[in-house]
Design a protein around this motif. Structure first.
Motif, PDB file in Angstrom:
ATOM      1  N   GLN A 233      -5.844  -1.679   4.824  1.00 53.37           N
ATOM      2  CA  GLN A 233      -6.405  -0.361   5.172  1.00 53.37           C
ATOM      3  C   GLN A 233      -6.797  -0.285   6.643  1.00 53.37           C
ATOM      4  O   GLN A 233      -6.750   0.787   7.235  1.00 53.37           O
ATOM      5  CB  GLN A 233      -7.618  -0.091   4.270  1.00 53.37           C
ATOM      6  CG  GLN A 233      -8.238   1.288   4.441  1.00 53.37           C
ATOM      7  CD  GLN A 233      -9.234   1.376   5.584  1.00 53.37           C
ATOM      8  OE1 GLN A 233      -9.755   0.343   6.042  1.00 53.37           O
ATOM      9  NE2 GLN A 233      -9.499   2.588   6.033  1.00 53.37           N
ATOM     10  N   ILE A 264      -0.349   7.980  10.146  1.00 51.89           N
ATOM     11  CA  ILE A 264      -0.959   7.753   8.815  1.00 51.89           C
ATOM     12  C   ILE A 264      -0.652   8.943   7.905  1.00 51.89           C
ATOM     13  O   ILE A 264      -0.321   8.786   6.732  1.00 51.89           O
ATOM     14  CB  ILE A 264      -2.481   7.537   8.928  1.00 51.89           C
ATOM     15  CG1 ILE A 264      -2.768   6.369   9.871  1.00 51.89           C
ATOM     16  CG2 ILE A 264      -3.089   7.261   7.561  1.00 51.89           C
ATOM     17  CD1 ILE A 264      -4.245   6.131  10.142  1.00 51.89           C
ATOM     18  N   ARG A 265      -0.709  10.137   8.499  1.00 52.82           N
ATOM     19  CA  ARG A 265      -0.451  11.320   7.679  1.00 52.82           C
ATOM     20  C   ARG A 265       1.006  11.431   7.266  1.00 52.82           C
ATOM     21  O   ARG A 265       1.328  12.133   6.308  1.00 52.82           O
ATOM     22  CB  ARG A 265      -0.886  12.572   8.444  1.00 52.82           C
ATOM     23  CG  ARG A 265      -2.392  12.616   8.565  1.00 52.82           C
ATOM     24  CD  ARG A 265      -2.866  13.971   8.993  1.00 52.82           C
ATOM     25  NE  ARG A 265      -4.312  14.041   8.930  1.00 52.82           N
ATOM     26  CZ  ARG A 265      -5.062  14.743   9.754  1.00 52.82           C
ATOM     27  NH1 ARG A 265      -4.492  15.456  10.713  1.00 52.82           N
ATOM     28  NH2 ARG A 265      -6.365  14.757   9.625  1.00 52.82           N
ATOM     29  N   LEU A 267       2.787   8.909   6.257  1.00 55.22           N
ATOM     30  CA  LEU A 267       3.117   7.874   5.269  1.00 55.22           C
ATOM     31  C   LEU A 267       3.400   8.493   3.914  1.00 55.22           C
ATOM     32  O   LEU A 267       2.597   9.291   3.407  1.00 55.22           O
ATOM     33  CB  LEU A 267       1.939   6.907   5.113  1.00 55.22           C
ATOM     34  CG  LEU A 267       1.831   5.766   6.112  1.00 55.22           C
ATOM     35  CD1 LEU A 267       0.461   5.100   5.978  1.00 55.22           C
ATOM     36  CD2 LEU A 267       2.925   4.741   5.876  1.00 55.22           C
ATOM     37  N   ASP A 268       4.525   8.123   3.312  1.00 52.23           N
ATOM     38  CA  ASP A 268       4.809   8.579   1.949  1.00 52.23           C
ATOM     39  C   ASP A 268       3.868   7.883   0.979  1.00 52.23           C
ATOM     40  O   ASP A 268       3.491   6.733   1.216  1.00 52.23           O
ATOM     41  CB  ASP A 268       6.240   8.182   1.563  1.00 52.23           C
ATOM     42  CG  ASP A 268       7.267   9.103   2.178  1.00 52.23           C
ATOM     43  OD1 ASP A 268       6.866  10.128   2.756  1.00 52.23           O
ATOM     44  OD2 ASP A 268       8.464   8.782   2.081  1.00 52.23           O
ATOM     45  N   PRO A 269       3.545   8.555  -0.123  1.00 51.35           N
ATOM     46  CA  PRO A 269       2.818   7.832  -1.172  1.00 51.35           C
ATOM     47  C   PRO A 269       3.682   6.649  -1.587  1.00 51.35           C
ATOM     48  O   PRO A 269       4.915   6.746  -1.606  1.00 51.35           O
ATOM     49  CB  PRO A 269       2.712   8.844  -2.314  1.00 51.35           C
ATOM     50  CG  PRO A 269       3.056  10.158  -1.719  1.00 51.35           C
ATOM     51  CD  PRO A 269       3.885   9.922  -0.504  1.00 51.35           C
ATOM     52  N   VAL A 308       7.001   0.513   2.954  1.00 52.94           N
ATOM     53  CA  VAL A 308       6.504   1.877   3.150  1.00 52.94           C
ATOM     54  C   VAL A 308       7.477   2.685   4.016  1.00 52.94           C
ATOM     55  O   VAL A 308       8.250   2.126   4.785  1.00 52.94           O
ATOM     56  CB  VAL A 308       5.087   1.901   3.789  1.00 52.94           C
ATOM     57  CG1 VAL A 308       4.109   1.102   2.968  1.00 52.94           C
ATOM     58  CG2 VAL A 308       5.096   1.389   5.198  1.00 52.94           C
ATOM     59  N   ALA A 430      -8.244   8.960   6.877  1.00 50.67           N
ATOM     60  CA  ALA A 430      -6.836   9.148   6.485  1.00 50.67           C
ATOM     61  C   ALA A 430      -6.262   7.853   5.910  1.00 50.67           C
ATOM     62  O   ALA A 430      -5.478   7.877   4.960  1.00 50.67           O
ATOM     63  CB  ALA A 430      -6.008   9.611   7.690  1.00 50.67           C
ATOM     64  N   TRP A 434      -4.867   7.195   1.974  1.00 48.31           N
ATOM     65  CA  TRP A 434      -3.555   6.648   1.576  1.00 48.31           C
ATOM     66  C   TRP A 434      -3.706   5.423   0.674  1.00 48.31           C
ATOM     67  O   TRP A 434      -2.953   5.250  -0.282  1.00 48.31           O
ATOM     68  CB  TRP A 434      -2.753   6.285   2.839  1.00 48.31           C
ATOM     69  CG  TRP A 434      -1.359   5.885   2.528  1.00 48.31           C
ATOM     70  CD1 TRP A 434      -0.314   6.701   2.172  1.00 48.31           C
ATOM     71  CD2 TRP A 434      -0.833   4.549   2.501  1.00 48.31           C
ATOM     72  NE1 TRP A 434       0.816   5.952   1.941  1.00 48.31           N
ATOM     73  CE2 TRP A 434       0.520   4.629   2.136  1.00 48.31           C
ATOM     74  CE3 TRP A 434      -1.380   3.295   2.764  1.00 48.31           C
ATOM     75  CZ2 TRP A 434       1.341   3.512   2.023  1.00 48.31           C
ATOM     76  CZ3 TRP A 434      -0.568   2.166   2.648  1.00 48.31           C
ATOM     77  CH2 TRP A 434       0.778   2.289   2.283  1.00 48.31           C
ATOM     78  N   THR A 435      -4.697   4.568   0.949  1.00 46.74           N
ATOM     79  CA  THR A 435      -4.820   3.336   0.148  1.00 46.74           C
ATOM     80  C   THR A 435      -5.538   3.564  -1.195  1.00 46.74           C
ATOM     81  O   THR A 435      -5.250   2.862  -2.158  1.00 46.74           O
ATOM     82  CB  THR A 435      -5.541   2.203   0.919  1.00 46.74           C
ATOM     83  OG1 THR A 435      -6.713   2.735   1.539  1.00 46.74           O
ATOM     84  CG2 THR A 435      -4.676   1.576   1.971  1.00 46.74           C
TER      85      THR A 435
END
Ligand code: NAD
Length: 477
Positions: A233, A264-265, A267-269, A308, A430, A434-435
């Motif tokens: 993270q 960071i925004r 990043l795909d799930p 990722v 952010a 994501w994490t």
């Protein structure tokens, strides 16, 4: 670059981090002539002791952790004269008035929170209510910054009640590493790399942060955290941001941090099948993870590997593989940018496939290597080999030049008022956003981490994560 005279208060000045990193780092800056006359360091912690006793402990810490400079620099006593101590109770009233009395007007004031995060709010509040901090003061906040999105938000909100964002320095010591900053110099100071820095020319990027140590004495804390919270993270995400971000318009804090936030925004799930969790087992007499943390049923991961994707024009189609773990084969951290094959080999199949790899080593031996394909010397025909163009900082700067440790560099940035290498509140949130779903997914599925042997490269499944894609991890060595 010289800095202004300052008063630096270290809350937790008797703790492990202060002894191992902060105080020896300040001493090295002092030896390099970077602490101007009038700069002072004030330890503040719970223990009752006077300045004389504190100076003894600081001198011991320098002797133990100061590295070569502690031997070379005959200035320990002169440094200790700059050191003071005041006992304070972060949760009570004791010591705060006296601490205020020690601070001088007209100096840069910085307060380093090297204490458990549960005390951050108490200290921030008392700095204000006892009148120690003003609009120019800075606070430095250690990791972990929150445990999940909700707690990070709440911590940001608490700090924001007392300090502006421009006064808050959230430290991630990975950003203070020489190589990490050099990564930005290489990317944005050369014509050579940036035109190739995209999915068209880069096959994939690997980020590895491998440790040989286990959880050590931090078992109780670590078991509530795990590799995802403790390493991914923050540190791995920060490295990913720097490697993947768009060029900022200038090297200034918000320009850089705006670009990192966009990464960071983007990043795909993460797909569950692209994630591997591991936990080190026992080996011979050495206890395994579960014994180290004292919980025979612990499901916390000491290793994680993942693939990722970033959904943006630059990186669509180029995966990023991240892995980090404890008790691995070697202490080895690097970012490897693996370029694509040449579109056509004029040398025929027997010449083999060769790829350019830019490897950025973070530890040990910070430096960079660029693998370039050349002809194997000799009469054997057109056989190709990869040779490294190597730049280790120890070589480049000369054997005597000790690159400043990450902590000391970052502390000097705090005094200078430069936030570029510190995380902004929205970045941290952010990253948690994501994490969090990944961790929640593990919990809701009752996921059990895969065991791996201490001294290995992690669980077999982590190797498969790459093999499935026809790629392989670089060796941990
Ligand atoms: P530590 O337990 O060794 O030291 C804690 C310090 O806090 C001591 O100086 C203690 O006197 C002080 N303290 C505790 N309660 C207090 C109170 N009520 N009032 C005033 N002072 C009080 O902890 P540490 O390992 O030095 O870690 C400090 C912070 O740094 C933590 O947030 C930790 O997560 C973070 N951190 C530590 C390391 C490390 O290598 N030790 C690395 C990264 C981050």
């Amino acid at each position: 670059i010289p800095v202004e005279p300052f008063d630096l208060v270290i809350f937790g000045g008797t703790g492990d981090l202060a002894r191992r990193k902060i105080l020896p780092g300040l001493f090295r800056r002092f030896c390099d002539g970077q602490m101007p006359d009038g700069a002072r360091v004030i330890g503040a912690a719970r223990s009752e002791m006077d300045t004389a006793a504190y100076r003894v402990t600081v001198g011991e810490a320098i002797g133990e952790f100061g590295g070569d400079s502690a031997v070379d620099c005959d200035a320990v006593d002169a440094f200790l004269e700059r050191v003071e101590y005041q006992a304070v109770d972060a949760k009570g009233e004791g010591g705060w008035e006296a601490l205020r009395g020690l601070l001088r007007d007209g100096m840069v004031r910085a307060f380093y929170f090297s204490v458990a995060p549960s005390l951050f709010g108490d200290i921030a509040e008392r700095l204000r209510s006892f009148g120690l901090a003003d609009a120019q003061s800075r606070i430095v906040v250690e990791k972990p910054f929150g445990h999940d999105l909700a707690s990070a938000r709440s911590l940001n909100a608490t700090l924001a009640q007392h300090f502006d964002e421009e006064q808050i320095y959230r430290i991630d010591h990975y950003l203070g590493k020489e190589t990490v900053q050099n990564l930005m110099a290489v990317r944005f100071g050369n014509m050579l790399f940036e035109p190739l820095w995209n999915a068209q020319f880069i096959d994939h990027i690997q980020i590895t942060v491998a440790e040989t140590v286990g959880v050590g004495g931090r078992g109780e804390y670590y078991d509530k955290s795990g590799a995802m919270r403790d390493m991914v993270q923050n540190h791995l995400m920060q490295l990913l941001c720097l490697i993947a971000m768009e060029p900022p318009s200038k090297f200034d804090p918000d320009a850089v941090r705006d670009e990192k936030l966009k990464v960071i925004r983007a990043l795909d799930p993460i797909d569950y099948h692209q994630l591997v969790r591991g936990q080190y087992g026992p080996a011979g007499d050495a206890p395994g993870y579960r014994e180290d943390v004292g919980d025979a049923r612990s499901r916390t991961e000491s290793f994680v590997a993942m693939k990722v994707h970033l959904s943006n024009w630059r990186w669509a189609g180029t995966p990023f593989y991240l892995r980090t773990g404890k008790k691995l084969r070697a202490r080895d951290s690097e970012i490897a940018v693996v370029f694509k094959d040449t579109p056509h080999s004029i040398f025929g199949p027997e010449a083999g496939q060769h790829r350019n790899v830019l490897a950025i080593r973070l530890q040990p031996n910070e430096g960079m290597t660029l693998d370039v394909t050349i002809k194997e010397p000799g009469p054997g025909g057109m056989r190709l080999i990869d040779v490294p163009l190597d730049m280790s900082f120890a070589d480049a700067l000369g054997p005597d030049a000790e690159a400043p440790d990450a902590y000391e560099r970052l502390i000097m940035d705090v005094i200078r008022g430069n936030q570029t290498l510190f995380m902004r509140g929205d970045e941290v949130e952010a990253a948690w956003a994501w994490t969090d779903p990944i961790i929640e997914g593990w919990q809701s599925r009752g996921d059990v981490p895969k065991p791996y042997d201490p001294g290995s490269s992690g669980p077999e499944d982590a190797l498969m994560l790459m093999h499935r894609d026809g790629r392989r991890w670089r060796e941990i060595k």
